[in-house]
Design a protein around this motif. Structure first.
Motif, PDB file in Angstrom:
ATOM      1  N   THR A   8      26.759  56.316 -32.335  1.00  0.00           N
ATOM      2  CA  THR A   8      26.942  57.651 -32.905  1.00  0.00           C
ATOM      3  C   THR A   8      28.288  57.650 -33.620  1.00  0.00           C
TER       4      THR A   8
ATOM      5  N   CYS B 220      30.823  61.651 -38.646  1.00  0.00           N
ATOM      6  CA  CYS B 220      29.780  62.554 -39.133  1.00  0.00           C
ATOM      7  C   CYS B 220      28.669  62.823 -38.121  1.00  0.00           C
TER       8      CYS B 220
ATOM      9  N   GLY C 274      26.325  60.702 -37.376  1.00  0.00           N
ATOM     10  CA  GLY C 274      25.146  59.907 -37.720  1.00  0.00           C
ATOM     11  C   GLY C 274      24.836  58.879 -36.642  1.00  0.00           C
ATOM     12  N   THR C 275      23.564  58.542 -36.534  1.00  0.00           N
ATOM     13  CA  THR C 275      23.151  57.594 -35.495  1.00  0.00           C
ATOM     14  C   THR C 275      22.554  56.320 -36.072  1.00  0.00           C
ATOM     15  N   LYS C 276      22.556  56.194 -37.378  1.00  0.00           N
ATOM     16  CA  LYS C 276      22.023  54.986 -38.007  1.00  0.00           C
ATOM     17  C   LYS C 276      23.179  54.187 -38.590  1.00  0.00           C
TER      18      LYS C 276
ATOM     19  N   CYS D 250      28.542  53.044 -40.404  1.00  0.00           N
ATOM     20  CA  CYS D 250      27.642  54.193 -40.451  1.00  0.00           C
ATOM     21  C   CYS D 250      26.962  54.248 -41.813  1.00  0.00           C
TER      22      CYS D 250
ATOM     23  N   ALA E 184      25.278  56.802 -42.982  1.00  0.00           N
ATOM     24  CA  ALA E 184      25.352  58.163 -43.539  1.00  0.00           C
ATOM     25  C   ALA E 184      26.647  58.404 -44.319  1.00  0.00           C
ATOM     26  N   CYS E 185      27.775  57.966 -43.776  1.00  0.00           N
ATOM     27  CA  CYS E 185      29.065  58.298 -44.420  1.00  0.00           C
ATOM     28  C   CYS E 185      29.913  57.067 -44.754  1.00  0.00           C
TER      29      CYS E 185
END
Length: 63
Positions: free
Chosen positions: A36, A40, A42-44, A55, A57-58
């Motif tokens: 995590t 942000c 995000g978990t991916k 991450c 996502a960011c």
């Protein structure tokens, strides 16, 4: 390896003799429930060298 609770320093040093072993131990505890992102949420992401996660996502890299 179990979490160190109430262990003496000699056992600690025996179980974690160098930086790489210590980093692997801490990463296992930090991401035991999956990644995590702290920036942000995000978990991916993917694991990078040196026990870092990137991450998706960011683009934050977390150690």
């Amino acid at each position: 390896m179990e979490q160190f609770k109430g262990q003496d320093i000699l056992n600690f040093i025996k179980e974690l003799p160098n930086d790489d072993v210590c980093k692997a131990y801490l990463a296992k505890i930090k991401w035991q429930d999956g990644f995590t992102c702290s920036k942000c949420g995000g978990t991916k992401g993917c694991e990078k060298s040196g026990y870092n996660y990137h991450c998706y996502a960011c683009d934050h890299v977390e150690s």
